[in-house]
Design an enzyme around this catalytic site. Structure first.
Site, PDB file in Angstrom:
ATOM      1  N   HIS A 183       0.828  -1.200   0.000  1.00  0.00           N
ATOM      2  CA  HIS A 183       0.000   0.000   0.000  1.00  0.00           C
ATOM      3  C   HIS A 183       0.866   1.255   0.000  1.00  0.00           C
ATOM      4  CE1 HIS A 183      -0.001   1.452   4.306  1.00  0.00           C
ATOM      5  NE2 HIS A 183       0.202   0.192   4.617  1.00  0.00           N
ATOM      6  N   GLU A 206     -11.522  -2.945  -2.960  1.00  0.00           N
ATOM      7  CA  GLU A 206     -12.377  -2.463  -4.056  1.00  0.00           C
ATOM      8  C   GLU A 206     -11.923  -3.042  -5.395  1.00  0.00           C
ATOM      9  OE1 GLU A 206     -15.230  -0.855  -3.283  1.00  0.00           O
ATOM     10  OE2 GLU A 206     -14.443  -1.276  -1.284  1.00  0.00           O
ATOM     11  N   GLU A 254      -5.186   1.951   2.273  1.00  0.00           N
ATOM     12  CA  GLU A 254      -5.109   0.714   3.079  1.00  0.00           C
ATOM     13  C   GLU A 254      -5.362   0.992   4.541  1.00  0.00           C
ATOM     14  OE1 GLU A 254      -2.894  -2.317   5.603  1.00  0.00           O
ATOM     15  OE2 GLU A 254      -2.755  -0.151   5.526  1.00  0.00           O
ATOM     16  N   ASP A 306       4.016  -4.951   3.203  1.00  0.00           N
ATOM     17  CA  ASP A 306       3.482  -3.710   3.758  1.00  0.00           C
ATOM     18  C   ASP A 306       4.685  -2.976   4.338  1.00  0.00           C
ATOM     19  OD1 ASP A 306       2.316  -1.811   5.515  1.00  0.00           O
ATOM     20  OD2 ASP A 306       0.484  -2.970   5.643  1.00  0.00           O
ATOM     21  N   GLU A 366     -12.903  -6.642  -5.507  1.00  0.00           N
ATOM     22  CA  GLU A 366     -14.364  -6.727  -5.701  1.00  0.00           C
ATOM     23  C   GLU A 366     -14.741  -6.444  -7.159  1.00  0.00           C
ATOM     24  OE1 GLU A 366     -15.919  -5.550  -1.196  1.00  0.00           O
ATOM     25  OE2 GLU A 366     -15.952  -4.026  -2.768  1.00  0.00           O
ATOM     26  N   HIS A 415       2.772   4.175  13.469  1.00  0.00           N
ATOM     27  CA  HIS A 415       1.683   5.149  13.238  1.00  0.00           C
ATOM     28  C   HIS A 415       1.823   6.454  14.037  1.00  0.00           C
ATOM     29  CE1 HIS A 415      -1.526   2.224  11.367  1.00  0.00           C
ATOM     30  NE2 HIS A 415      -0.389   2.225  10.717  1.00  0.00           N
ATOM     31  N   ASP A 471       5.948   2.148   7.684  1.00  0.00           N
ATOM     32  CA  ASP A 471       4.635   1.692   7.245  1.00  0.00           C
ATOM     33  C   ASP A 471       3.986   2.727   6.356  1.00  0.00           C
ATOM     34  OD1 ASP A 471       2.104   0.683   6.940  1.00  0.00           O
ATOM     35  OD2 ASP A 471       1.511   0.897   9.023  1.00  0.00           O
TER      36      ASP A 471
END
Ligand SMILES: [Zn+2]
Length: 565
Positions: A368, A424, A415, A444, A427, A544, A378
């Site tokens: 991502h 998405e 992500e 990742d 899908e 994060h 990250d």
């Protein structure tokens, strides 16, 4: 510093070269051949072993470093202009590498805080005096870094809630809150605010559990016992070490379902039907905010009730951990948030190198692109490597190399909000992907330490991963040592006499939809730290936070670091 830098990058190479080792070694064949006698021989001959070495030796550490430096020079949070700018950088690079590139767009529901009004927690005495009001921002250690988003818990609602009751809910697991309720009484939790520490489970589940037990608001913080195990003095935390400093705050999503919230199970393309925001049941309904442990310390000092058991205790100095109840001195606690939800465009970038013999079978490599802050670990450690991979294989392509099967390289958007870009995409193309994917290889965070390889994988890939790991030299050991040797040395499964794998994959990154929706064999690999030294909070300590910057990667995640401790 140059030595360190090479080693850092080498960690990344190992993680990824290893993944590509699988692709090249087993699914590749050279375009030109004069040694075959017929079509059958051509289609079934073994891979050219030279391709491994060509690929591994063409990966250049300085390129990975330059990629990381460039990509982390600006925030790239999903749905914002900088995120699109990063997508365009990758698109252009892949076009130059000779890939066929598309940039599919999805319009999805994201969540943002208010830049001008940081979310705050306020503790007020009965006389109305403010005991503490949290800052809503993290301390800035390096003024040259661009400002990143203030700490917030994505998809929690905006609003103001207050209570004279504050409880401590340990890690916020269902069993924690069940136990808390048994101690303080079920009805006591109604209308309260619950403070919980990060770790053990997904942050969104903590908030949902607090809501389930009747809390009107929730507070999260990272306890030093997990995130600053060597103490909270300035010389033991960032920016002197890689552990959490007092104001460090983990951001993140709180949604408990993946993909775009408004288009469940189908793609969020233009003109697609959207459910209304009122119908959403996968997001918390109570305001919640994450704060630094420096501020949590003051708040926890006002908690009353019985002392907790040892396994509930954290390591904050001058705090007696208690279960909670009415706040000391009749104080009141308030959580005030200014989050908003907004529909935004997010982009995936897909680069394809067509296979020569089996073009309708795909090996998919994904990472991502969006990050909460500058994202040096990250996910940009992974993105920096992905770009070097495509450069190297693009170079091989120009020199005549052709993969046996088609290679798909994917840079996923959004992500962090619940794997939205990859879900998405899957899908939208679920039938064709389900029919044609051989394997999905995810990276990742490529590098969160320099100790050993950590692989989560479908059992189907065990043997091929072991085989590949024997071909890649270990970056931190004697020249003869391979990744396999190091892995066996520090993480051996004594029953199988093989390196330890993490069996299966969950829903922690973009492999989720490939495993769960199309059933492809998948793997996720990263280089990680030694948890016997650094503790095992479930992530690296600064995960994060706004301290995930290039210099943090360069300064702390190198081999000397473990030796120093
Ligand atoms: Zn990530």
């Amino acid at each position: 510093m140059i030595t360190k830098c090479i080693l850092i990058s080498a960690g990344a190479i190992v993680a990824i070269a290893f993944g590509l080792g699988i692709i090249i070694g087993h699914f590749a064949i050279k375009k030109t051949t004069n040694s075959t006698t017929g079509k059958y021989d051509y289609l079934t001959r073994n891979a050219d072993q030279q391709n491994y070495q060509t690929f591994i030796s063409s990966i250049q550490s300085p390129n990975i470093e330059a990629n990381l430096k460039d990509l982390t020079s600006r925030p790239h949070m999903a749905g914002l202009p900088e995120d699109l700018a990063s997508a365009i950088v990758i698109e252009q690079r892949w076009i130059n590498d000779g890939l066929k590139v598309t940039k599919p767009k999805y319009n999805v529901l994201l969540s943002y805080p208010d830049d001008n009004n940081p979310n705050r927690v306020t503790l007020t005495s009965s006389s109305g005096t403010i005991i503490i009001q949290t800052n809503g921002t993290e301390k800035v250690y390096d003024t040259t870094q661009p400002k990143t988003v203030n700490p917030f818990l994505a998809y929690t609602p905006n609003g103001t809630v207050s209570s004279t009751k504050l409880y401590y809910g340990n890690y916020g697991r269902l069993e924690d809150l069940k136990y808390l309720a048994s101690i303080v009484g079920n009805t006591s939790l109604q209308g309260s605010i619950i403070i919980m520490r990060y770790g053990k489970i997904f942050r969104g589940d903590k908030i949902m559990n607090a809501q389930y037990y009747g809390a009107v608001g929730a507070i999260l913080y990272s306890d030093p016992i997990d995130y600053a195990p060597f103490g909270t003095s300035a010389d033991q935390v960032y920016d002197q070490k890689w552990y959490m400093p007092p104001s460090g705050t983990q951001r993140g999503s709180t949604r408990t379902v993946n993909g775009d919230p408004l288009t469940p199970t189908y793609p969020s393309t233009d003109y697609m039907y959207r459910i209304s925001e009122e119908e959403l049941n996968s997001i918390p309904k109570i305001p919640a905010q994450a704060i630094g442990y420096g501020e949590a310390q003051v708040i926890l000092q006002y908690i009353q009730g019985n002392n907790v058991t040892k396994d509930w205790s954290g390591a904050l100095p001058n705090v007696v951990y208690r279960y909670g109840g009415i706040l000391r001195d009749s104080a009141e606690i308030e959580v005030r948030t200014y989050n908003r939800q907004e529909r935004k465009d997010t982009y995936n970038v897909i680069g394809i190198m067509k296979g020569e013999i089996e073009p309708d079978r795909y090996i998919v490599f994904g990472n991502h692109r969006d990050a909460w802050s500058l994202g040096a670990l990250d996910p940009t450690s992974g993105t920096a490597v992905l770009l070097e991979m495509t450069r190297a294989i693009g170079e091989m392509y120009k020199n005549g190399f052709r993969p046996r099967r088609s290679l798909m390289f994917c840079s996923w958007g959004a992500e962090e909000y619940g794997l939205i870009g990859s879900v998405e995409y899957v899908e939208e193309y679920v039938k064709v992907l389900g029919a044609r994917i051989i394997s999905y290889l995810n990276v990742d965070i490529a590098v969160e330490g320099n100790y050993k390889l950590r692989v989560n994988t479908s059992p189907l890939l065990f043997d091929i991963i072991i085989e590949a790991s024997k071909m890649v030299p270990s970056a931190y050991d004697h020249v003869d040592q391979t990744v396999y040797d190091k892995w066996m040395k520090v993480d051996r499964n004594n029953i199988t006499n093989e390196p330890n794998f993490n069996y299966g994959l969950g829903a922690g990154s973009d492999y989720f939809s490939f495993v769960q929706l199309v059933g492809s064999s998948s793997m996720d690999a990263r280089y990680t730290f030694d948890s016997t030294i650094h503790g095992n909070p479930g992530s690296y300590p600064l995960y994060h936070t706004s301290y995930e910057v290039f210099s943090m990667m360069k300064k702390f995640i190198d081999p000397d670091f473990t030796v120093k401790i």
